[in-house]
Design a protein around this motif. Structure first.
Motif, mmCIF file in Angstrom:
data_model
loop_
_atom_site.group_PDB
_atom_site.id
_atom_site.type_symbol
_atom_site.label_atom_id
_atom_site.label_comp_id
_atom_site.label_asym_id
_atom_site.label_seq_id
_atom_site.Cartn_x
_atom_site.Cartn_y
_atom_site.Cartn_z
ATOM 1 N N ALA A 1 -5.532 -7.412 40.665
ATOM 2 C CA ALA A 1 -4.267 -8.028 41.063
ATOM 3 C C ALA A 1 -3.338 -8.167 39.862
ATOM 4 N N VAL A 2 -2.053 -8.233 40.154
ATOM 5 C CA VAL A 2 -1.023 -8.371 39.132
ATOM 6 C C VAL A 2 -0.134 -9.556 39.503
ATOM 7 N N ARG A 3 0.211 -10.365 38.499
ATOM 8 C CA ARG A 3 1.157 -11.467 38.679
ATOM 9 C C ARG A 3 2.403 -11.159 37.868
ATOM 10 N N ALA A 4 3.560 -11.436 38.454
ATOM 11 C CA ALA A 4 4.832 -11.197 37.777
ATOM 12 C C ALA A 4 5.383 -12.510 37.229
ATOM 13 N N VAL A 5 5.742 -12.513 35.956
ATOM 14 C CA VAL A 5 6.298 -13.685 35.288
ATOM 15 C C VAL A 5 7.773 -13.387 35.016
ATOM 16 N N VAL A 6 8.642 -14.055 35.785
ATOM 17 C CA VAL A 6 10.083 -13.835 35.646
ATOM 18 C C VAL A 6 10.723 -15.156 35.229
ATOM 19 N N VAL A 7 11.270 -15.183 34.016
ATOM 20 C CA VAL A 7 11.957 -16.364 33.510
ATOM 21 C C VAL A 7 13.423 -15.993 33.329
ATOM 22 N N TYR A 8 14.300 -16.841 33.866
ATOM 23 C CA TYR A 8 15.736 -16.594 33.746
ATOM 24 C C TYR A 8 16.472 -17.923 33.656
ATOM 25 N N ASP A 9 17.302 -18.065 32.666
ATOM 26 C CA ASP A 9 18.155 -19.245 32.513
ATOM 27 C C ASP A 9 17.334 -20.537 32.537
ATOM 28 N N GLY A 10 16.176 -20.521 31.851
ATOM 29 C CA GLY A 10 15.338 -21.709 31.761
ATOM 30 C C GLY A 10 14.566 -22.040 33.026
ATOM 31 N N ARG A 11 14.452 -21.073 33.922
ATOM 32 C CA ARG A 11 13.744 -21.306 35.181
ATOM 33 C C ARG A 11 12.733 -20.191 35.422
ATOM 34 N N LEU B 1 10.571 -17.953 38.266
ATOM 35 C CA LEU B 1 10.574 -17.506 39.663
ATOM 36 C C LEU B 1 9.213 -17.788 40.295
ATOM 37 N N LEU B 2 9.227 -18.535 41.402
ATOM 38 C CA LEU B 2 8.011 -18.845 42.154
ATOM 39 C C LEU B 2 8.208 -18.479 43.619
ATOM 40 N N VAL B 3 7.103 -18.160 44.274
ATOM 41 C CA VAL B 3 7.125 -17.873 45.703
ATOM 42 C C VAL B 3 6.102 -18.765 46.385
ATOM 43 N N GLU B 4 6.387 -19.102 47.627
ATOM 44 C CA GLU B 4 5.426 -19.881 48.402
ATOM 45 C C GLU B 4 4.231 -18.979 48.677
ATOM 46 N N GLU B 5 3.050 -19.455 48.322
ATOM 47 C CA GLU B 5 1.854 -18.637 48.461
ATOM 48 C C GLU B 5 1.375 -18.628 49.896
ATOM 49 N N GLU B 6 1.126 -17.422 50.399
ATOM 50 C CA GLU B 6 0.648 -17.275 51.769
ATOM 51 C C GLU B 6 -0.780 -17.791 51.879
ATOM 52 N N GLY B 7 -1.049 -18.553 52.912
ATOM 53 C CA GLY B 7 -2.389 -19.063 53.154
ATOM 54 C C GLY B 7 -2.791 -20.206 52.247
ATOM 55 N N ARG C 1 11.379 -19.641 50.926
ATOM 56 C CA ARG C 1 10.033 -19.405 50.378
ATOM 57 C C ARG C 1 10.093 -18.842 48.955
ATOM 58 N N ILE C 2 11.301 -18.854 48.362
ATOM 59 C CA ILE C 2 11.530 -18.371 47.005
ATOM 60 C C ILE C 2 12.271 -19.474 46.254
ATOM 61 N N ARG C 3 11.835 -19.749 45.026
ATOM 62 C CA ARG C 3 12.563 -20.769 44.263
ATOM 63 C C ARG C 3 12.520 -20.470 42.780
ATOM 64 N N TRP C 4 13.551 -20.943 42.092
ATOM 65 C CA TRP C 4 13.624 -20.879 40.636
ATOM 66 C C TRP C 4 13.308 -22.283 40.141
ATOM 67 N N ALA C 5 12.115 -22.467 39.601
ATOM 68 C CA ALA C 5 11.655 -23.785 39.161
ATOM 69 C C ALA C 5 12.073 -24.045 37.721
ATOM 70 N N PRO C 6 12.686 -25.196 37.458
ATOM 71 C CA PRO C 6 13.013 -25.540 36.074
ATOM 72 C C PRO C 6 11.734 -25.590 35.228
ATOM 73 N N MET C 7 11.846 -25.165 33.979
ATOM 74 C CA MET C 7 10.667 -25.086 33.121
ATOM 75 C C MET C 7 10.083 -26.452 32.780
ATOM 76 N N GLY D 1 6.487 -21.212 25.189
ATOM 77 C CA GLY D 1 7.554 -20.802 24.278
ATOM 78 C C GLY D 1 8.923 -20.807 24.922
ATOM 79 N N HIS D 2 8.988 -21.009 26.229
ATOM 80 C CA HIS D 2 10.260 -21.016 26.954
ATOM 81 C C HIS D 2 10.619 -22.387 27.501
ATOM 82 N N THR D 3 9.829 -23.390 27.156
ATOM 83 C CA THR D 3 10.097 -24.739 27.651
ATOM 84 C C THR D 3 11.295 -25.319 26.913
ATOM 85 N N PRO D 4 12.305 -25.806 27.634
ATOM 86 C CA PRO D 4 13.471 -26.377 26.971
ATOM 87 C C PRO D 4 13.100 -27.626 26.165
ATOM 88 N N VAL D 5 13.792 -27.835 25.063
ATOM 89 C CA VAL D 5 13.525 -28.992 24.186
ATOM 90 C C VAL D 5 14.373 -30.155 24.619
#
Length: 128
Positions: free
Chosen positions: A10-20, A22-28, A100-106, A124-128
């Motif tokens: 399996a592969v997981r995608a890590v997408v960080v944009y503008d301090g957030r 990307l998360l998806v609601e997990e099926e099941g 079912r898609i959200r940009w979660a603040p870090m 390393g991407h957590t805002p100070v």
């Protein structure tokens, strides 16, 4: 393919944009997680991550770097791929509904099941 083989590839995608993140609601499951899935035959982890994000969310991304060793922890830990966002607006063909898609603040708590390499990268991407 057995469940163990699927988990190992399996592969997981890590997408960080503008301090957030990307998360998806997990099926099941009750909760949120990284977009993830199994590669197509002969597909690289980077290509898999880009495809998964686009198919599930409609966002166009480019898989750029693999975090940690694919199949780490005895071959059961999914590969994690850092992806660069290429489009700020998703296409209309996403498999998941917008709720079912959200940009979660870090600064929010991360999903509990993230691999260590992903946690280290996100630290390393957590805002100070």
């Amino acid at each position: 393919m057995t469940a163990e083989q699927a988990a190992g590839s399996a592969v997981r995608a890590v997408v960080v944009y503008d301090g957030r993140l990307l998360l998806v609601e997990e099926e099941g499951r009750d909760g949120w997680g990284l977009p993830s899935g199994v590669p197509e035959p002969a597909e690289t982890p980077q290509a898999t991550a880009a495809r998964l994000v686009y198919e599930s969310t409609g966002y166009l991304v480019d898989g750029s770097a693999t975090l940690g060793a694919p199949g780490g922890s005895g071959g059961t830990e999914p590969a994690a791929v850092v992806c660069q966002l290429l489009s700020e607006d998703p296409s209309s063909g996403a498999r998941l509904a917008p709720e079912r898609i959200r940009w979660a603040p870090m600064d929010e708590p991360l999903p509990a099941d993230l691999p260590g390499a992903v946690r280290d990268y996100l630290a390393g991407h957590t805002p100070v």
